[in-house]
Design an enzyme around this catalytic site. Structure first.
Site, PDB file in Angstrom:
ATOM      1  N   ASP A  21       0.860  -1.189   0.000  1.00 35.22           N
ATOM      2  CA  ASP A  21       0.000   0.000   0.000  1.00 35.22           C
ATOM      3  C   ASP A  21       0.898   1.242   0.000  1.00 35.22           C
ATOM      4  O   ASP A  21       1.698   1.433   0.920  1.00 35.22           O
ATOM      5  CB  ASP A  21      -0.848  -0.041   1.279  1.00 35.22           C
ATOM      6  CG  ASP A  21      -1.815   1.119   1.388  1.00 35.22           C
ATOM      7  OD1 ASP A  21      -1.693   2.105   0.616  1.00 35.22           O
ATOM      8  OD2 ASP A  21      -2.690   1.050   2.262  1.00 35.22           O
ATOM      9  N   GLY A  46      -9.607   4.336  -6.353  1.00 34.90           N
ATOM     10  CA  GLY A  46      -8.302   3.711  -6.520  1.00 34.90           C
ATOM     11  C   GLY A  46      -7.254   4.299  -5.598  1.00 34.90           C
ATOM     12  O   GLY A  46      -7.516   4.623  -4.439  1.00 34.90           O
ATOM     13  N   ASP A  49      -5.782   7.150  -5.720  1.00 31.52           N
ATOM     14  CA  ASP A  49      -6.051   8.550  -5.373  1.00 31.52           C
ATOM     15  C   ASP A  49      -6.948   8.637  -4.135  1.00 31.52           C
ATOM     16  O   ASP A  49      -6.669   9.399  -3.193  1.00 31.52           O
ATOM     17  CB  ASP A  49      -6.716   9.238  -6.577  1.00 31.52           C
ATOM     18  CG  ASP A  49      -6.953  10.717  -6.336  1.00 31.52           C
ATOM     19  OD1 ASP A  49      -6.079  11.510  -6.687  1.00 31.52           O
ATOM     20  OD2 ASP A  49      -8.019  11.072  -5.794  1.00 31.52           O
TER      21      ASP A  49
HETATM   22  P1  ADP Z   1      -5.474   5.225 -12.835  1.00 34.09           P
HETATM   23  O1  ADP Z   1      -6.718   6.054 -12.944  1.00 34.09           O
HETATM   24  O2  ADP Z   1      -4.206   6.017 -13.093  1.00 34.09           O
HETATM   25  O3  ADP Z   1      -5.555   3.955 -13.609  1.00 34.09           O
HETATM   26  P2  ADP Z   1      -6.051   3.799 -10.315  1.00 34.09           P
HETATM   27  O4  ADP Z   1      -6.021   4.353  -8.954  1.00 34.09           O
HETATM   28  O5  ADP Z   1      -7.366   3.324 -10.851  1.00 34.09           O
HETATM   29  O6  ADP Z   1      -5.372   4.909 -11.261  1.00 34.09           O
HETATM   30  O7  ADP Z   1      -5.028   2.588 -10.399  1.00 34.09           O
HETATM   31  C1  ADP Z   1      -3.635   2.701 -10.486  1.00 34.09           C
HETATM   32  C2  ADP Z   1      -2.996   1.518  -9.810  1.00 34.09           C
HETATM   33  O8  ADP Z   1      -2.953   1.752  -8.402  1.00 34.09           O
HETATM   34  C3  ADP Z   1      -3.734   0.196  -9.994  1.00 34.09           C
HETATM   35  O9  ADP Z   1      -2.795  -0.781 -10.445  1.00 34.09           O
HETATM   36  C4  ADP Z   1      -4.253  -0.141  -8.600  1.00 34.09           C
HETATM   37  O10 ADP Z   1      -4.239  -1.542  -8.370  1.00 34.09           O
HETATM   38  C5  ADP Z   1      -3.229   0.543  -7.724  1.00 34.09           C
HETATM   39  N1  ADP Z   1      -3.616   0.868  -6.337  1.00 34.09           N
HETATM   40  C6  ADP Z   1      -4.846   1.036  -5.798  1.00 34.09           C
HETATM   41  N2  ADP Z   1      -4.759   1.327  -4.482  1.00 34.09           N
HETATM   42  C7  ADP Z   1      -3.434   1.347  -4.180  1.00 34.09           C
HETATM   43  C8  ADP Z   1      -2.673   1.566  -2.988  1.00 34.09           C
HETATM   44  N3  ADP Z   1      -3.262   1.863  -1.811  1.00 34.09           N
HETATM   45  N4  ADP Z   1      -1.306   1.513  -3.051  1.00 34.09           N
HETATM   46  C9  ADP Z   1      -0.695   1.229  -4.226  1.00 34.09           C
HETATM   47  N5  ADP Z   1      -1.344   1.005  -5.392  1.00 34.09           N
HETATM   48  C10 ADP Z   1      -2.692   1.064  -5.360  1.00 34.09           C
END
Ligand code: ADP
Length: 179
Positions: free
Chosen positions: A16, A38, A40
């Protein structure tokens, strides 16, 4: 998994990004910096409301795709959050790779400008934005390696992959890169 590039570390971990003890973490934001799901959503939840207050105040026009802006990091252990906007995948012919590379490069430039030692990245664009994970791994690892070869800083760049599948994809590309 950990490799050295010049005098720097390039590391892959599964986990994470909000829990990383690094100087800055990158956030996969959208052009309006409006907040989303996600990674963000996770970053804004963990950092607290000051993060959104600061992005709205400092960057009311948002951030163009492929670029990045810095804010402080609220309650996170990191000092800074670099909000960067990855491309939406449209099949690969719309400049997606250069834009994705631009995200990593822009964040690393911010790290150098702020004289930071360590930065963590998520797999930008690979969630809702639909960028194929293998192609994202190739472009992002290559861009970071090139940056470290040229600038020899920051000392540590860590990719934090949320899922085992994404970690595996990045690990395969990094193994090929060093073999
Ligand atoms: P985007 O809109 O740029 O695709 P997302 O947030 O939907 O952004 O996803 C980007 C990546 O971040 C995905 O591979 C997702 O699995 C990952 N992700 C989601 N939550 C976390 C977290 N807490 N820490 C690290 N990576 C994460």
């Amino acid at each position: 998994m950990l490799i050295t590039v010049e005098d720097c570390w390039l590391q892959l971990v599964q986990g994470d990004i909000t829990l990383q003890e690094v100087d800055a973490i990158a956030n996969a934001a959208n052009e309006r910096l409006a907040g989303g799901g996600g990674v963000d959503g996770a970053i804004h939840r963990a950092a607290g409301p000051t993060l959104m207050e600061e992005t709205s105040r400092e960057y009311p026009d948002g951030c163009p795709t492929g670029e990045a802006v810095a804010t402080s990091a609220g309650s996170l252990t990191a000092q800074f959050v670099f909000h960067t906007v990855g491309p939406v995948w449209r099949g690969g012919g719309a400049g997606e790779e250069q834009l994705l590379r631009g995200c990593y490069r822009s964040c690393l430039e911010l790290a150098v400008d702020h004289e930071l030692q360590s930065v963590a990245f998520p797999a930008i664009s690979t969630g809702v934005f639909g960028y194929p994970i293998d192609l994202a791994a190739e472009a992002s690892l290559d861009e970071v390696r090139q940056f470290l070869e040229t600038h020899r800083r920051p000392s540590l760049v860590r990719f934090v992959l949320w899922s085992e599948g994404n970690f595996g994809a990045y690990a395969r590309v990094l193994e090929e890169m060093v073999s």
